[in-house]
Design an enzyme around this catalytic site. Structure first.
Site, PDB file in Angstrom:
ATOM      1  CD  GLN A 212      -3.447  -4.570   6.506  1.00 16.25           C
ATOM      2  OE1 GLN A 212      -3.498  -3.535   5.841  1.00 16.25           O
ATOM      3  NE2 GLN A 212      -3.940  -5.712   6.049  1.00 16.25           N
TER       4      GLN A 212
ATOM      5  CE  LYS B   8      -3.832  -2.432   2.158  1.00 16.24           C
ATOM      6  NZ  LYS B   8      -4.520  -2.863   3.381  1.00 16.24           N
TER       7      LYS B   8
ATOM      8  CG  ASP C  54      -9.385  -0.115   5.001  1.00 19.50           C
ATOM      9  OD1 ASP C  54      -9.480  -0.471   3.816  1.00 19.50           O
ATOM     10  OD2 ASP C  54      -8.484  -0.502   5.761  1.00 19.50           O
TER      11      ASP C  54
HETATM   12  N1  GUN Z   1      -6.849  -7.105   6.086  1.00 17.11           N
HETATM   13  C1  GUN Z   1      -7.182  -7.849   4.992  1.00 17.11           C
HETATM   14  N2  GUN Z   1      -7.755  -7.064   4.056  1.00 17.11           N
HETATM   15  C2  GUN Z   1      -7.784  -5.810   4.574  1.00 17.11           C
HETATM   16  C3  GUN Z   1      -8.252  -4.559   4.072  1.00 17.11           C
HETATM   17  O1  GUN Z   1      -8.775  -4.427   2.965  1.00 17.11           O
HETATM   18  N3  GUN Z   1      -8.082  -3.508   4.905  1.00 17.11           N
HETATM   19  C4  GUN Z   1      -7.532  -3.631   6.124  1.00 17.11           C
HETATM   20  N4  GUN Z   1      -7.437  -2.545   6.878  1.00 17.11           N
HETATM   21  N5  GUN Z   1      -7.092  -4.761   6.616  1.00 17.11           N
HETATM   22  C5  GUN Z   1      -7.220  -5.851   5.834  1.00 17.11           C
END
Ligand code: GUN
Length: 293
Positions: A98, A54, A121
């Site tokens: 995350q 990311k 998110d």
């Molecule tokens: N863990 C697995 N997929 C995601 C996601 O799309 N966003 C976040 N914050 N954590 C994740």
């Protein structure tokens, strides 16, 4: 019939080029680039890899990125403090916590603490709630489900009145994508590990979203001829014929499913590249909103 391949990598690349142009305009206008802030707690290698990807994607489109890396024994106060600092930082327009968080951390509390304006998110309970309600629109929708919806749109699939079957009910993918399909006027069935007669339910689907995290679980013989299949799974399986000794497969048995489906995504190169692109797009939207507030 052999299915058309829905090329997530190509669609993601095109969208990232647009986001990069938008970011350059934003930076010229406001003298500071869009910024994403991440909180990573713990040492889950997949999570660390996602956060690295990311951050690299941010760099590629001209965003800044800030990360709070906390260790696996972090306290709730430390996680909360990292989120508050990102909430208060004017250079940060989008915040990503995350998941999963370490077991001692209350995930609900952490996600609720993220400023709604920066919830790129889309996991804040208010945004998820708005997504589930008729006549309401969340500010942001979660990245992977949004990527699935873009792929469906790009494939030309008709959602209105379609039978959509979502296999998997996770908070991150299955649940929100089911809500998004409902908003798009599909008739939605959500299946999970305790669903009876799964193959028969999948056989009625015009649209299949596979998000159960089990390698090649959904077989071609379950797919209705002409259906659109979006495979969210990324499962690592041993393969001595590859240099690394492993490869990634989806939740759908691609070789058989492509013979029945009208359109299908591949793994890798389908949903995966879309996820980070959707996060970048949400961050761009957050930056414009905050800058013009
Ligand atoms: N863990 C697995 N997929 C995601 C996601 O799309 N966003 C976040 N914050 N954590 C994740």
């Amino acid at each position: 019939m052999t299915a058309a391949i829905i090329d997530g990598a190509a669609i993601a690349e095109r969208m990232r080029a647009e986001i990069a142009r938008d970011a350059a305009r934003f930076t010229a206008q406001y003298g500071t680039p869009p910024g994403l802030g991440a909180v990573l707690a713990g040492d889950n290698p997949a999570s660390a890899q996602y956060v690295r990807m990311k951050r690299r994607a941010c760099e590629q489109v001209g965003f800044t990125s800030t990360a709070h890396m906390l260790d696996a024994s972090s306290t709730q106060e430390q996680v909360d403090d990292a989120i508050r600092r990102l909430n208060d930082d004017p250079a940060v327009h989008g915040i990503l916590v995350q998941l999963p968080l370490p077991p001692q951390i209350d995930e609900e509390r952490a996600l609720r603490l993220v400023s709604l304006d920066k919830d790129v998110d889309g996991f804040h309970p208010i945004n998820i709630g708005m997504l589930g309600m008729k006549g309401r629109e969340p500010l942001f929708t979660p990245a992977t489900p949004t990527g699935c919806m873009v792929l469906l749109r790009e494939s030309g699939a008709v959602l209105e009145g379609a039978n959509a079957v979502v296999v998997g009910r996770s908070n991150i993918v299955g649940l929100p994508v089911a809500l998004m399909l409902m908003k798009a006027n599909a008739t939605v069935t959500v299946c999970h590990s305790r669903t009876r007669d799964l193959p028969d339910i999948v056989r009625r689907a015009d649209i299949v979203i596979a998000a159960i995290g089990r390698a090649e679980y959904i077989k071609g013989s379950w797919i209705k001829p002409g259906a659109t299949v979006i495979d969210v799974g990324t499962n690592k399986i041993a393969d001595p014929n590859t240099e690394k000794g492993y490869r990634y497969v989806g939740d759908v048995e691609f070789a058989t499913a492509k013979e029945a489906a009208g359109a299908i995504t591949k793994v890798p190169g389908g949903v995966g590249p879309m996820t980070i692109t959707m996060l970048l797009q949400n961050t761009m939207k957050a930056a414009w909103r905050l800058a013009s507030a």
